[in-house]
Design an enzyme around this catalytic site. Structure first.
Site, PDB file in Angstrom:
ATOM      1  N   ASP A  98      -0.175   2.002   8.252  1.00 17.79           N
ATOM      2  CA  ASP A  98      -0.732   1.188   9.346  1.00 17.79           C
ATOM      3  C   ASP A  98       0.062   1.261  10.655  1.00 17.79           C
ATOM      4  O   ASP A  98      -0.457   0.885  11.697  1.00 17.79           O
ATOM      5  CB  ASP A  98      -0.818  -0.287   8.921  1.00 17.79           C
ATOM      6  CG  ASP A  98      -1.724  -0.487   7.713  1.00 17.79           C
ATOM      7  OD1 ASP A  98      -2.615   0.350   7.501  1.00 17.79           O
ATOM      8  OD2 ASP A  98      -1.531  -1.480   6.979  1.00 17.79           O
TER       9      ASP A  98
ATOM     10  N   THR B 287       4.273   2.547   5.432  1.00 21.46           N
ATOM     11  CA  THR B 287       2.875   2.090   5.462  1.00 21.46           C
ATOM     12  C   THR B 287       2.097   2.983   6.416  1.00 21.46           C
ATOM     13  O   THR B 287       2.639   3.385   7.459  1.00 21.46           O
ATOM     14  CB  THR B 287       2.745   0.612   5.914  1.00 21.46           C
ATOM     15  OG1 THR B 287       1.372   0.369   6.287  1.00 21.46           O
ATOM     16  CG2 THR B 287       3.623   0.259   7.098  1.00 21.46           C
TER      17      THR B 287
ATOM     18  N   ILE C  20      -9.056   7.296   1.188  1.00 24.71           N
ATOM     19  CA  ILE C  20      -8.769   8.720   1.427  1.00 24.71           C
ATOM     20  C   ILE C  20      -7.554   8.841   2.351  1.00 24.71           C
ATOM     21  O   ILE C  20      -6.715   9.723   2.207  1.00 24.71           O
ATOM     22  CB  ILE C  20      -9.992   9.377   2.139  1.00 24.71           C
ATOM     23  CG1 ILE C  20     -11.181   9.484   1.209  1.00 24.71           C
ATOM     24  CG2 ILE C  20      -9.642  10.698   2.785  1.00 24.71           C
ATOM     25  CD1 ILE C  20     -11.171  10.710   0.348  1.00 24.71           C
ATOM     26  N   GLN C  21      -7.485   7.885   3.316  1.00 19.06           N
ATOM     27  CA  GLN C  21      -6.422   7.949   4.323  1.00 19.06           C
ATOM     28  C   GLN C  21      -5.038   7.679   3.739  1.00 19.06           C
ATOM     29  O   GLN C  21      -4.029   7.922   4.386  1.00 19.06           O
ATOM     30  CB  GLN C  21      -6.701   6.915   5.428  1.00 19.06           C
ATOM     31  CG  GLN C  21      -7.949   7.207   6.205  1.00 19.06           C
ATOM     32  CD  GLN C  21      -8.474   5.961   6.914  1.00 19.06           C
ATOM     33  OE1 GLN C  21      -8.280   5.788   8.099  1.00 19.06           O
ATOM     34  NE2 GLN C  21      -9.142   5.080   6.182  1.00 19.06           N
ATOM     35  N   ARG C  22      -4.978   7.139   2.533  1.00 18.61           N
ATOM     36  CA  ARG C  22      -3.667   6.790   1.965  1.00 18.61           C
ATOM     37  C   ARG C  22      -3.044   7.922   1.145  1.00 18.61           C
ATOM     38  O   ARG C  22      -1.850   7.878   0.833  1.00 18.61           O
ATOM     39  CB  ARG C  22      -3.812   5.547   1.084  1.00 18.61           C
ATOM     40  CG  ARG C  22      -3.997   4.263   1.854  1.00 18.61           C
ATOM     41  CD  ARG C  22      -2.909   3.269   1.557  1.00 18.61           C
ATOM     42  NE  ARG C  22      -2.914   2.834   0.205  1.00 18.61           N
ATOM     43  CZ  ARG C  22      -3.371   1.661  -0.223  1.00 18.61           C
ATOM     44  NH1 ARG C  22      -3.893   0.803   0.627  1.00 18.61           N
ATOM     45  NH2 ARG C  22      -3.299   1.328  -1.480  1.00 18.61           N
TER      46      ARG C  22
ATOM     47  N   ARG D 167       1.097  -5.327  -5.230  1.00 12.16           N
ATOM     48  CA  ARG D 167       1.254  -6.465  -4.306  1.00 12.16           C
ATOM     49  C   ARG D 167       1.382  -7.694  -5.206  1.00 12.16           C
ATOM     50  O   ARG D 167       0.512  -7.940  -6.025  1.00 12.16           O
ATOM     51  CB  ARG D 167       0.022  -6.619  -3.426  1.00 12.16           C
ATOM     52  CG  ARG D 167      -0.311  -5.392  -2.563  1.00 12.16           C
ATOM     53  CD  ARG D 167      -1.451  -5.734  -1.615  1.00 12.16           C
ATOM     54  NE  ARG D 167      -2.106  -4.559  -1.070  1.00 12.16           N
ATOM     55  CZ  ARG D 167      -1.681  -3.883  -0.007  1.00 12.16           C
ATOM     56  NH1 ARG D 167      -0.561  -4.242   0.591  1.00 12.16           N
ATOM     57  NH2 ARG D 167      -2.355  -2.839   0.449  1.00 12.16           N
TER      58      ARG D 167
ATOM     59  N   GLY E  76       0.837  -1.207   0.000  1.00 13.78           N
ATOM     60  CA  GLY E  76       0.000   0.000   0.000  1.00 13.78           C
ATOM     61  C   GLY E  76       0.869   1.253   0.000  1.00 13.78           C
ATOM     62  O   GLY E  76       1.824   1.335   0.768  1.00 13.78           O
TER      63      GLY E  76
ATOM     64  N   ASP F  87       5.302  -5.196   5.848  1.00 12.23           N
ATOM     65  CA  ASP F  87       5.965  -6.462   6.197  1.00 12.23           C
ATOM     66  C   ASP F  87       6.121  -7.421   5.014  1.00 12.23           C
ATOM     67  O   ASP F  87       7.107  -8.150   4.929  1.00 12.23           O
ATOM     68  CB  ASP F  87       5.304  -7.138   7.407  1.00 12.23           C
ATOM     69  CG  ASP F  87       3.803  -7.283   7.249  1.00 12.23           C
ATOM     70  OD1 ASP F  87       3.262  -6.851   6.203  1.00 12.23           O
ATOM     71  OD2 ASP F  87       3.165  -7.836   8.158  1.00 12.23           O
TER      72      ASP F  87
ATOM     73  N   ASP G 146       2.306  -0.720  11.546  1.00 12.83           N
ATOM     74  CA  ASP G 146       2.257  -2.090  12.077  1.00 12.83           C
ATOM     75  C   ASP G 146       3.594  -2.811  11.973  1.00 12.83           C
ATOM     76  O   ASP G 146       3.645  -4.038  11.978  1.00 12.83           O
ATOM     77  CB  ASP G 146       1.155  -2.891  11.366  1.00 12.83           C
ATOM     78  CG  ASP G 146       1.368  -2.969   9.866  1.00 12.83           C
ATOM     79  OD1 ASP G 146       2.268  -2.287   9.346  1.00 12.83           O
ATOM     80  OD2 ASP G 146       0.627  -3.716   9.204  1.00 12.83           O
TER      81      ASP G 146
ATOM     82  N   ARG H  30      -5.300  -2.237   8.674  1.00 14.10           N
ATOM     83  CA  ARG H  30      -5.218  -3.699   8.500  1.00 14.10           C
ATOM     84  C   ARG H  30      -5.501  -4.379   9.843  1.00 14.10           C
ATOM     85  O   ARG H  30      -6.621  -4.250  10.331  1.00 14.10           O
ATOM     86  CB  ARG H  30      -3.860  -4.114   7.934  1.00 14.10           C
ATOM     87  CG  ARG H  30      -3.889  -5.494   7.311  1.00 14.10           C
ATOM     88  CD  ARG H  30      -2.557  -5.852   6.714  1.00 14.10           C
ATOM     89  NE  ARG H  30      -2.238  -5.075   5.539  1.00 14.10           N
ATOM     90  CZ  ARG H  30      -2.640  -5.362   4.313  1.00 14.10           C
ATOM     91  NH1 ARG H  30      -3.343  -6.429   4.086  1.00 14.10           N
ATOM     92  NH2 ARG H  30      -2.301  -4.600   3.291  1.00 14.10           N
TER      93      ARG H  30
ATOM     94  N   GLU I 214     -15.956   8.865  21.806  1.00 10.10           N
ATOM     95  CA  GLU I 214     -16.452   8.312  23.074  1.00 10.10           C
ATOM     96  C   GLU I 214     -16.059   6.844  23.210  1.00 10.10           C
ATOM     97  O   GLU I 214     -15.816   6.353  24.306  1.00 10.10           O
ATOM     98  CB  GLU I 214     -17.981   8.450  23.167  1.00 10.10           C
ATOM     99  CG  GLU I 214     -18.457   9.821  23.632  1.00 10.10           C
ATOM    100  CD  GLU I 214     -18.237  10.922  22.615  1.00 10.10           C
ATOM    101  OE1 GLU I 214     -18.136  10.610  21.413  1.00 10.10           O
ATOM    102  OE2 GLU I 214     -18.161  12.102  23.025  1.00 10.10           O
TER     103      GLU I 214
HETATM  104  O1  F6P Z   1      -1.513  -1.463   4.350  1.00 14.12           O
HETATM  105  C1  F6P Z   1      -2.141  -0.271   4.012  1.00 14.12           C
HETATM  106  C2  F6P Z   1      -3.604  -0.494   3.784  1.00 14.12           C
HETATM  107  O2  F6P Z   1      -4.190   0.729   3.394  1.00 14.12           O
HETATM  108  C3  F6P Z   1      -4.376  -1.099   4.966  1.00 14.12           C
HETATM  109  O3  F6P Z   1      -4.703  -0.135   5.942  1.00 14.12           O
HETATM  110  C4  F6P Z   1      -5.565  -1.693   4.274  1.00 14.12           C
HETATM  111  O4  F6P Z   1      -6.075  -2.783   5.004  1.00 14.12           O
HETATM  112  C5  F6P Z   1      -4.989  -2.159   2.958  1.00 14.12           C
HETATM  113  O5  F6P Z   1      -3.791  -1.430   2.746  1.00 14.12           O
HETATM  114  C6  F6P Z   1      -5.888  -1.962   1.761  1.00 14.12           C
HETATM  115  O6  F6P Z   1      -5.265  -2.537   0.676  1.00 14.12           O
HETATM  116  P1  F6P Z   1      -5.706  -2.294  -0.839  1.00 14.12           P
HETATM  117  O7  F6P Z   1      -5.349  -0.884  -1.210  1.00 14.12           O
HETATM  118  O8  F6P Z   1      -4.933  -3.306  -1.597  1.00 14.12           O
HETATM  119  O9  F6P Z   1      -7.184  -2.502  -0.867  1.00 14.12           O
END
Ligand code: F6P
Length: 316
Positions: A126, A124, A249-251, A71, A10, A102, A128, A170, A186
């Protein structure tokens, strides 16, 4: 020395700053730098292009990755990796910097075992990768999530609703817990907190009973269907409820100051590790220091749950 750089998995804001730092540091030391397009997939397909200083100009402040990403499950197969190794050898490339999560690390370790020294940089959203305190992209994604949840709060308050919002990560709850704290949610539900519906209904009902006007529930992805959860919360508590999935959006978006600096430091550091003739190494941030450890060791580090869970909001 000739070194390649690729981004895999990602994408994450700050990856471009890391690419720029790798290329410019390599050129500074008289090495040749090569960009590998579309991650390990592009490596297998031979998408390898020599990069100059200007090829990585005007990218520091841009989200995504100019090299593209992918990927590739098949990279687990030795025959597929052998094609990648042959492609690198054909260009005379001795070593690689790989930027990703990872899965990217595992690929880098396998390539090192096949004679191509690799150094991995944690990229990433995440957060993680346990060997590093922070991954490139995490804080930018956090800012994006916070901005979105603040907006949801405006409408949630206006309509006296319960807003259930799903945040990425993830299997890691960091984006959720950090954004939950920062937005005053909350309730925050992650793998680490556990998912107990009865407990949630109890808390939401209690909130209603003490006259709370509205509620925000942050839920980490891959835990439950947030649309279903919103319906059930409405049935149990009397709060009209809505669900939002923040999703990809978060990416995207402009990397934060922190991510630009972290990425620039890690990119430059990775080249210095390769210059020492080392491979199979993972770059990590520990406090203000950048270090490197064996990739296998990096993958083996157990995740310690952030102490932010102790600061989770309590409704009563
Ligand atoms: O690892 C980054 C991430 O955005 C995770 O938060 C999410 O689970 C995953 O990749 C989504 O993957 P893709 O863009 O392949 O749907």
């Amino acid at each position: 020395m000739k070194i390649g750089v690729l981004t895999s998995g990602g994408d994450a804001p700050g990856m471009n700053a890391a690419i720029r730092a790798v290329v410019r540091t390599a050129l500074h030391y008289g090495m040749e730098a090569y960009g590998i397009y579309d991650g390990y997939k592009g490596l297998v397909e031979g998408k390898i292009v020599r990069l100059g200083r200007n090829d990585v100009g005007q990218i520091l402040n841009h989200g995504g990755t100019i090299l593209g990403s992918s990927r590739l499950k098949e990279f687990k197969e030795i025959a597929v990796r052998q094609i990648a190794v042959d492609n690198l050898k054909e260009k005379g490339i001795d070593a690689l910097v790989v930027i990703g999560g990872d899965g990217t690390y595992r690929g880098a370790m396998a390539l090192t075992e096949m004679g191509i020294n690799c150094v991995a940089i944690p990229g990433t959203i995440d957060n993680d990768i346990s060997s590093t305190e922070y991954t490139i992209g995490f804080f930018t994604a956090l800012d994006t999530a916070i901005g979105a949840i603040d907006k949801l709060r405006d409408t949630s308050f206006s309509h006296q609703r319960c807003t259930v919002v799903e945040v990425m990560g993830r299997d890691c709850g960091d984006l959720s817990i950090y954004s939950g704290i920062a937005c005053g949610a909350e309730i925050v539900i992650t793998r680490e907190t556990g998912f107990n519906k009865e407990n949630i209904f109890k808390q939401v009902t209690y909130a209603k009973s003490i006259g709370k006007r509205h509620l925000i529930i942050v839920v980490a992805e891959n835990i439950t269907d947030v649309f279903e959860l919103a319906k059930e919360v409405e049935e149990h508590s009397g709060y009209e409820s809505r669900a939002t999935v923040l999703g990809h959006i978060q990416r995207g978006g402009t990397p934060s100051a922190f991510d630009r600096i972290l990425a620039s430091k890690m990119g430059s550091y990775a080249v210095s590790v390769l210059r020492q003739g080392l491979g199979g190494q993972a770059v990590c941030a520990r406090g203000i220091e950048i270090k490197h450890i064996d990739i296998q060791q990096a993958l083996d580090v157990k995740r310690t749950v952030t102490d932010l869970y102790d600061y989770l909001p309590k409704l009563n």
